[in-house]
Design a protein around this motif. Sequence first.
Motif, PDB file in Angstrom:
ATOM      1  N   SER A 292       0.848  -1.188  -0.071  1.00 27.09           N
ATOM      2  CA  SER A 292      -0.079   0.052   0.090  1.00 27.09           C
ATOM      3  C   SER A 292       0.953   1.292  -0.041  1.00 27.09           C
ATOM      4  N   LYS A 293       0.371   2.064  -0.549  1.00 29.60           N
ATOM      5  CA  LYS A 293       1.274   3.545  -0.936  1.00 29.60           C
ATOM      6  C   LYS A 293       0.832   4.545  -0.038  1.00 29.60           C
ATOM      7  N   SER A 294      -0.268   4.257   0.584  1.00 33.84           N
ATOM      8  CA  SER A 294      -0.676   5.285   1.950  1.00 33.84           C
ATOM      9  C   SER A 294      -1.975   4.685   2.547  1.00 33.84           C
ATOM     10  N   MET A 295      -2.315   5.141   3.725  1.00 32.22           N
ATOM     11  CA  MET A 295      -3.276   4.806   4.538  1.00 32.22           C
ATOM     12  C   MET A 295      -4.307   6.086   4.833  1.00 32.22           C
ATOM     13  N   ASP A 296      -5.685   6.062   4.508  1.00 33.05           N
ATOM     14  CA  ASP A 296      -6.624   6.949   5.103  1.00 33.05           C
ATOM     15  C   ASP A 296      -6.496   7.598   6.216  1.00 33.05           C
ATOM     16  N   GLU A 297      -6.064   8.717   6.480  1.00 32.95           N
ATOM     17  CA  GLU A 297      -6.239   9.478   7.796  1.00 32.95           C
ATOM     18  C   GLU A 297      -7.777   9.899   8.266  1.00 32.95           C
ATOM     19  N   THR A 298      -8.465   8.630   8.377  1.00 32.60           N
ATOM     20  CA  THR A 298      -9.983   8.958   8.935  1.00 32.60           C
ATOM     21  C   THR A 298     -10.191   7.865   9.803  1.00 32.60           C
TER      22      THR A 298
END
Length: 369
Positions: A243-249
């Motif tokens: 994964s390139k990023s993780m949702d910051e939610t």
Amino acid sequence: MVMRRVVLVSMVLALSCSGVCYAASGIDAGREAWKAYEGVVERMAVMQREGKQMSLDVAQADARAYLLDAVKNFEAGGVDGTSEIDVLLELLQVHEALGNFDLAADLLDDAIALHGDNVMLYQRLAEDARKIGKAGKERSHAALKQALILEGDSPSATTQTLLGELYWEQKLYALADEAFAKAVAVDASAVGAQIGYAASMARNGKIIEASTLLDGLGAKAAPFDIQTRLLLRQALYDFDRYSKSMDETVEFHRAYGRLLYRAGRLPDALIVIQRAIVLDGQDTELHNFLAQMFMQLGNQEGVITTLKKSLEINPDQPNIAQQLQSMEASAPPLPGIARPTNETGFLVESMQNMEVSAKALIANNMEGN
């Protein structure tokens, strides 16, 4: 006179047998041993919940002894030579419980030789054979191909799910994704199929969707805990890696934390849920979940402080209040250390530390890609 009657009865029984005539005492004794084993397993579940490790060790030895006794009695009763499928399956479940998957697969081969049009036997063979090494996986694939032939234009969710699990173990993920999707399309209520489909979604980055699907299964997923854990461990390992990023939610961290928890990655789940609480400190569900993980880690102070925070947000939680009362009553006083007067101090400090850890975990994931 008595001896003559015994001989006469024996002759009548022998003449009345068609095919294999097995000793009733052997079969009955095997069934009794299996029932005794099931009783021990139920008691072991209670011991595990209560943390009685010594009793659990003794019970495990008893359970194995009952299984070995069941095998001995079933075989003495002539099960190996019978064509009665129900009786064969009774011995089969004993071998599976013992982990004798090679013997189980051989028994299924014998059953298939007599009942070659029985799809369930091929499915069971596929499930057992894949647990006995590389050759077993080839044997499993052959069994599933035959099951698909027998099913024709209406493949079952069970066969598709087993095919998905086999492909997953072989790291043929595109084929596994396809098989799990077909299984759910055939029967959306099939629990094993939904678990496989959820793992597939998680591996492909659909974290919220995967967690929502698994949460919706509720207690129905309990018998599949081991299967779920194994599938999710691989799925989340690959997700973390690629994964390139993780949702910051909050929603993402809640879902990701719950999946990590289901995968048995408790320390990682703790970090992620702590991050979710930083994002939304008023969510009692998150606090209660955090307390549950603290409980499993043996952090009694963490449990108490987190439950207090949850009740501070929403006092109308009678079950949580009762749990807190029970925990406080059983909490041993710490010698020479006064409990902080600020009830939220522990949680705030812990959340700050966990926030740093969460950011480091996410940064490491991104650097690795």
